[in-house]
Design a protein around this motif. Structure first.
Motif, PDB file in Angstrom:
ATOM      1  N   ILE A  55       0.823  -1.209   0.000  1.00 60.10           N
ATOM      2  CA  ILE A  55       0.000   0.000   0.000  1.00 60.10           C
ATOM      3  C   ILE A  55       0.856   1.257   0.000  1.00 60.10           C
ATOM      4  N   GLN A  56       2.106   1.163   0.512  1.00 60.95           N
ATOM      5  CA  GLN A  56       2.994   2.319   0.544  1.00 60.95           C
ATOM      6  C   GLN A  56       3.331   2.831  -0.851  1.00 60.95           C
ATOM      7  N   TRP A  57       3.181   1.966  -1.850  1.00 63.55           N
ATOM      8  CA  TRP A  57       3.494   2.394  -3.212  1.00 63.55           C
ATOM      9  C   TRP A  57       2.554   3.484  -3.702  1.00 63.55           C
ATOM     10  N   LEU A  58       1.395   3.631  -3.079  1.00 65.37           N
ATOM     11  CA  LEU A  58       0.502   4.730  -3.450  1.00 65.37           C
ATOM     12  C   LEU A  58       1.148   6.083  -3.141  1.00 65.37           C
ATOM     13  N   LEU A  98     -10.024  11.693 -11.431  1.00 67.21           N
ATOM     14  CA  LEU A  98     -11.289  11.096 -11.872  1.00 67.21           C
ATOM     15  C   LEU A  98     -11.207   9.573 -11.859  1.00 67.21           C
ATOM     16  N   PHE A  99     -10.117   9.030 -12.370  1.00 59.66           N
ATOM     17  CA  PHE A  99      -9.947   7.570 -12.372  1.00 59.66           C
ATOM     18  C   PHE A  99      -9.862   7.022 -10.955  1.00 59.66           C
ATOM     19  N   ALA A 100      -9.219   7.785 -10.052  1.00 58.69           N
ATOM     20  CA  ALA A 100      -9.085   7.332  -8.663  1.00 58.69           C
ATOM     21  C   ALA A 100     -10.439   7.236  -7.978  1.00 58.69           C
ATOM     22  N   THR A 107      -4.713  -2.078  -7.947  1.00 59.04           N
ATOM     23  CA  THR A 107      -4.026  -1.854  -9.214  1.00 59.04           C
ATOM     24  C   THR A 107      -4.549  -0.615  -9.926  1.00 59.04           C
ATOM     25  N   THR A 108      -5.883  -0.490 -10.016  1.00 59.37           N
ATOM     26  CA  THR A 108      -6.444   0.671 -10.706  1.00 59.37           C
ATOM     27  C   THR A 108      -6.178   1.964  -9.933  1.00 59.37           C
ATOM     28  N   SER A 112      -4.038   5.175 -11.250  1.00 60.99           N
ATOM     29  CA  SER A 112      -4.614   6.524 -11.158  1.00 60.99           C
ATOM     30  C   SER A 112      -3.646   7.483 -10.472  1.00 60.99           C
ATOM     31  N   ARG A 113      -3.008   7.011  -9.405  1.00 64.50           N
ATOM     32  CA  ARG A 113      -2.038   7.846  -8.696  1.00 64.50           C
ATOM     33  C   ARG A 113      -0.847   8.185  -9.582  1.00 64.50           C
TER      34      ARG A 113
END
Length: 364
Positions: A55-58, A98-100, A107-108, A112-113
């Motif tokens: 999750i840290q990759w966000l 918008l995608f987020a 993954t999506t 988005s990020r």
């Protein structure tokens, strides 16, 4: 945008204030978005069934993409006009948001990020380079002060917004100082955020003022003074303990922020003033890439140092570990981490004493 000797004369037909306002607003939005998601990481980890490392990759991925895009944008600025580049960056940023909103998986959301980060990585150098081009040399300090202010205010306000969200949703923060406030002094998330509020206000008020001071006196004195203030009050922060009142911590940290405001923007402007106007696009890319890389590794490094200091303290205890000992270990780790930061700042202060006087500001 073409660079030539008549650039500042040609810019008179433009509304510089309006251009600066649009650039600053775009820069603020993109940087505010960079770390705001941090508060949601624990909940996202649970809802999307991923580990903390994943999750840290966000957050980490966002910063890395920004660091990659900044030097690439320097090339794009040399090759294309500024206006379509700015609009493209804003569209990418908004498309990522918008995608987020409609993301239903890790993954999506990560994709988005990354799209958002692409826009942010373009907006930062476009903002700073354009500010340098449309303002004459004698006003660059003020212009850069406003740009750095836009960059700092977004992340500075994040703890306030995060603290409010934490109050209602019981999420956890990942900042070093809030860790001491919440875990050490057992304050609420909102109280921790309000303690940090003066730093956001100081950043907002002093950074443009520092730019104006730079325009009049240069950075040879201003930069060392800022670093000296940071060094002294960070050293004082490294000596806080269990009995230190929260107001004392707030005051000390506010003075640290004063030092940051006096040194950060002037140091960037001073370095860019050594370059010709044709080289400044690359200079903006280099300085901002360095800042993003430092941002990516800084928090991880100093939280790691704090953890190492805690473990060292706990390993030295031969008897049973109590809550009081754990609290002392937390402060010991914080002191260890901040002491290392003081050493780094002290080195910067010593180097700043050898700064030469700013090059003579002449019309280009």
């Amino acid at each position: 945008m073409e660079f030539n000797k008549n650039n500042f004369e040609e810019n008179k037909k433009y509304n510089v204030k309006s251009i600066m306002a649009v650039l600053l607003f775009g820069g603020f939005l993109s940087l505010f978005n960079e770390s705001i998601l941090n508060v949601a990481l624990p909940v996202l980890m649970e809802e999307m069934h991923v580990t903390a490392t994943t999750i840290q990759w966000l957050a980490t991925g966002y910063v890395l993409i920004v660091a990659i895009l900044i030097p690439i944008t320097a090339f794009l600025i040399h090759s294309f006009n500024t206006k379509p580049l700015f609009l493209s960056a804003m569209l990418l940023f908004l498309a990522g948001i918008l995608f987020a909103v409609f993301s239903t998986s890790f993954t999506t959301l990560l994709i988005s990020r990354m799209i958002q980060a692409t826009g942010t990585g373009m907006l930062i150098p476009i903002m700073m380079n354009t500010a340098l081009v449309i303002n004459p040399p004698e006003k660059r300090g003020s212009a850069m002060g406003l740009c750095v202010c836009a960059i700092l205010v977004g992340p500075a306000l994040d703890p306030i917004v995060s603290g409010t969200m934490l109050l209602f949703f019981n999420w956890k923060s990942l900042f070093i100082l809030p860790l001491i406030l919440q875990n050490g002094l057992h304050t609420s998330s909102l109280t921790s955020a309000l303690v940090l509020l003066p730093t956001a206000l100081i950043d907002r008020l002093l950074t443009p003022i520092a730019g104006k001071i730079f325009d009049k006196f240069g950075g040879k004195v201003l930069i060392p003074v800022g670093l000296f203030i940071m060094c002294i009050f960070m050293w004082l922060l490294s000596h806080i303990g269990v009995s230190t009142p929260i107001i004392v911590i707030a005051i000390l940290y506010s003075f640290v922020t004063i030092g940051v405001a006096l040194s950060l923007s002037p140091s960037q402007t001073s370095s860019l003033n050594q370059l010709s106007i044709e080289q400044q696009t690359d200079g903006v890319a280099i300085t901002n890439t360095a800042i993003q890389i430092a941002s990516a590794i800084g928090s991880t490094l100093f939280i790691g140092l704090m953890t190492a200091g805690q473990n060292k303290f706990l390993n030295s205890i031969s008897s049973g570990i109590t809550d009081e000992i754990n609290l002392q270990a937390l402060y010991s780790g914080f002191s260890y981490s901040v002491t290392v930061a003081v050493i780094v700042i002290a080195i910067g202060f010593i180097l700043s004493l050898f700064l030469r006087r700013d090059v003579k500001k002449e019309a280009i």
